[in-house]
Design an enzyme around this catalytic site. Sequence first.
Site, short mmCIF file in Angstrom:
data_model
loop_
_atom_site.label_atom_id
_atom_site.label_comp_id
_atom_site.label_asym_id
_atom_site.label_seq_id
_atom_site.Cartn_x
_atom_site.Cartn_y
_atom_site.Cartn_z
N TYR A 147 0.85 -1.16 0.06
CA TYR A 147 -0.10 -0.07 0.14
C TYR A 147 1.01 1.39 0.16
O TYR A 147 1.69 1.65 1.04
CB TYR A 147 -0.97 -0.01 1.23
CG TYR A 147 -1.78 1.03 1.38
CD1 TYR A 147 -1.90 2.00 0.31
CD2 TYR A 147 -2.56 1.18 2.51
CE1 TYR A 147 -2.86 3.10 0.50
CE2 TYR A 147 -3.63 2.14 2.68
CZ TYR A 147 -3.76 3.06 1.67
OH TYR A 147 -4.56 4.33 1.93
N LYS B 121 -1.81 -1.33 -3.87
CA LYS B 121 -2.52 -0.41 -4.05
C LYS B 121 -1.65 0.92 -4.22
O LYS B 121 -0.94 1.34 -3.18
CB LYS B 121 -3.42 -0.31 -2.92
CG LYS B 121 -4.36 0.95 -2.77
CD LYS B 121 -5.05 1.05 -1.38
CE LYS B 121 -5.93 2.37 -1.24
NZ LYS B 121 -6.54 2.34 -0.05
#
Length: 300
Positions: free
Chosen positions: A141, A170
Amino acid sequence: MAYEEAKKRFRGSISPVITPFHEDEQIDFDKFKELINWQIESGSHGISVTGTSGEPSSMTVEEREMVMKTACKTVNGRVPFIPGTGSTNHQETLRLTKAAQEMGADGALVIVPYYNKPNQHALYRHFKAVADSVEIPIILYNIPGRTAVNLEVDTIASLAKDCPNIIGVKESNKDFEHVNKVLLKAGRDFNLYSGIEVLCYPMLAIGGAGHVSATANVAPKEVAELYNKWEAGDVEGAQDLHFGLMPLNNVLFRDTNPAPAKAALGMMGKIKPVLRKPLDVPSEKIQHDIRNTLTSYNLL
């Protein structure tokens, strides 16, 4: 093979569900379960909790584990469950990621450690240690606006190469050149997810696997449908949704996420719009704009 299957399963709109609180700022588990069921019934393709939208840095480790366990039981295998397990603390990250595996989560979303600004070699060592500690799939992330450091393309590519269970990232990164290079260097079978609302559609167009959009908290059906239309080859329909969601995206980021989303869900009667300090509700002006926007989308 299991990780290749995960890459295929972990696609679409993975909704980053907020954590509802009572007026005394204690977790409202009943509303939390209701939100998760609503998300799945509305077509979200996956559920994530205790990510940025879930206010994890305002929770104790024990609270995060309780939230994850509640979500895991509520999802009950209906869609992939991928909780956020990252922290600024390496040992906490290991503990939470191992806990995710033990409770039966399908994967884990692990944020770049925030505040301490590790260099790229340190980030590699951190993520590799986390990946090596579990067998479940890991999604990195990258959110430099929150962490003050960017997970560089070469670091992502090295982790993808050296850690079979690191299956994607992400990217809450407005640098579209960067996200293109992620797929170029990590491989086009590496799962790329947009964490920037305005880039959900563009990332699908370059081969992204889907999105983890805070807007899904308020409009789960529409955010999921954006992926569905693209996957079905309805390019014009996906474009229409992309542009159609922009006013809602804009108003939900007029203040720090998840404050506007919680205000919106409060207006929709889903939760009490309570945030844990140091966060607070948006200004009256922003709340007025949120209400008008929700009305225009027939969400009230």
